[in-house]
Design a protein around this motif. Structure first.
Motif, PDB file in Angstrom:
ATOM      1  N   SER A   1      -4.098  12.509   8.210  1.00  0.00           N
ATOM      2  CA  SER A   1      -3.458  13.166   7.090  1.00  0.00           C
ATOM      3  C   SER A   1      -2.068  12.603   6.869  1.00  0.00           C
ATOM      4  O   SER A   1      -1.394  12.172   7.797  1.00  0.00           O
ATOM      5  CB  SER A   1      -3.379  14.680   7.366  1.00  0.00           C
ATOM      6  N   THR A   2      -1.645  12.568   5.634  1.00  0.00           N
ATOM      7  CA  THR A   2      -0.315  12.062   5.312  1.00  0.00           C
ATOM      8  C   THR A   2       0.327  12.968   4.282  1.00  0.00           C
ATOM      9  O   THR A   2      -0.343  13.517   3.424  1.00  0.00           O
ATOM     10  CB  THR A   2      -0.399  10.612   4.768  1.00  0.00           C
ATOM     11  N   THR A   3       1.643  13.143   4.409  1.00  0.00           N
ATOM     12  CA  THR A   3       2.396  13.891   3.416  1.00  0.00           C
ATOM     13  C   THR A   3       3.132  12.879   2.556  1.00  0.00           C
ATOM     14  O   THR A   3       3.943  12.107   3.053  1.00  0.00           O
ATOM     15  CB  THR A   3       3.392  14.849   4.094  1.00  0.00           C
ATOM     16  N   SER A   4       2.822  12.869   1.282  1.00  0.00           N
ATOM     17  CA  SER A   4       3.394  11.883   0.376  1.00  0.00           C
ATOM     18  C   SER A   4       3.531  12.506  -0.998  1.00  0.00           C
ATOM     19  O   SER A   4       2.638  13.245  -1.434  1.00  0.00           O
ATOM     20  CB  SER A   4       2.490  10.648   0.297  1.00  0.00           C
ATOM     21  N   PRO A   5       4.624  12.226  -1.716  1.00  0.00           N
ATOM     22  CA  PRO A   5       4.748  12.758  -3.074  1.00  0.00           C
ATOM     23  C   PRO A   5       3.697  12.228  -4.033  1.00  0.00           C
ATOM     24  O   PRO A   5       3.491  12.795  -5.108  1.00  0.00           O
ATOM     25  CB  PRO A   5       6.153  12.313  -3.490  1.00  0.00           C
ATOM     26  N   TRP A   6       3.002  11.170  -3.651  1.00  0.00           N
ATOM     27  CA  TRP A   6       1.978  10.584  -4.510  1.00  0.00           C
ATOM     28  C   TRP A   6       0.722  11.451  -4.585  1.00  0.00           C
ATOM     29  O   TRP A   6      -0.101  11.255  -5.485  1.00  0.00           O
ATOM     30  CB  TRP A   6       1.586   9.198  -4.008  1.00  0.00           C
ATOM     31  N   PHE A   7       0.555  12.382  -3.656  1.00  0.00           N
ATOM     32  CA  PHE A   7      -0.691  13.147  -3.585  1.00  0.00           C
ATOM     33  C   PHE A   7      -0.366  14.635  -3.480  1.00  0.00           C
ATOM     34  O   PHE A   7       0.267  15.070  -2.513  1.00  0.00           O
ATOM     35  CB  PHE A   7      -1.541  12.692  -2.395  1.00  0.00           C
TER      36      PHE A   7
END
Length: 244
Positions: free
Chosen positions: A5-11
């Motif tokens: 899992s990743t936290t990114s403003p893109w998603f």
């Protein structure tokens, strides 16, 4: 490349590390954000739905506009690197198909995995992108278009809502106007072109320009109008599952 899992403003929905064996990244149309896919299911036939949030709108309203499709694709390709650990596809509606196309090229140039399919919906090929009727519109005409769109979604177009939406639309409109591809570019993945049967502005003939863009290009007709993709109609979801 790392999975998980990743936290990114893109998603707007952090992609799952383990729940789904595949992903489909969804690109919104001009003036819109990831909320264009809010009615879509969390997954389609095991492929997690991952709406892409472009800079300068919705949850990223405080950020500068992305500038050009090329700059947008470069930034997104970098953000995608941790998420290329499983099969994936791209879906781009209308002008969103163009940065999706450019992102495929950026991934290929970097030797990274490319989509199993590029789905383009209601959008002529890149070398025909300048034919978009909205590119000839004035700011006043774009405002009217936006108000009509909001009414069509059952929303009352309040002045503050229209002003905010127009700011986003004007930035995207400038990016669309600056975009130039003079000839077809061969993609390293199959392309599925979706024509909406009741679309008054984009005909099936308008979409034939995609045919030279890949070894396999499949043009399909889906019942509905230009913006009906937002409701995730079953016929559309069926078209998005055959690469699984």
């Amino acid at each position: 490349m790392t999975s998980g899992s990743t936290t990114s403003p893109w998603f707007v929905r952090p992609p799952s590390a383990t729940d789904h064996p595949a992903r489909i990244f969804c690109f919104p149309f001009s003036g819109a954000g990831a909320s264009a896919f809010s009615a879509w299911p969390p997954a389609i036939d095991g492929a997690e739905v991952c709406p892409v949030q472009f800079p300068g709108r919705e949850s990223r309203m405080a950020e500068p506009h992305y500038g050009t499709y090329e700059e947008l694709a470069a930034g997104l390709a970098e953000a995608l690197v941790p998420l290329l650990d499983r099969p994936f596809a791209f879906f781009g509606h209308c002008a969103g198909a163009l940065p999706a196309f450019e992102t495929v090229l950026r991934l290929a140039d970097r030797g990274l995995p490319v989509p199993e399919r590029l789905f383009v919906s209601g959008q002529p090929a890149p070398h025909h992108a300048s034919r978009d009727r909205m590119l000839a519109m004035t700011e006043a005409e774009l405002r009217t278009e936006l108000e009509s769109f909001l009414r069509g979604r059952g929303l009352q177009p309040r002045p503050d809502m229209v002003d905010m939406g127009l700011t986003v639309l004007l930035g995207d409109h400038a990016a669309a106007g600056a975009y130039r591809r003079t000839r077809p570019v061969r993609l390293p993945c199959p392309v599925v072109v979706l024509h909406w049967r009741d679309d008054p502005d984009v005909t099936r003939d308008d979409l034939q320009g995609w045919l030279p863009y890949a070894e396999s290009v499949d043009v399909r007709v889906v019942d509905g109008g230009h913006y009906d993709f937002m409701h995730a109609p079953p016929a559309l979801l069926t078209s998005l599952t055959d690469w699984r």
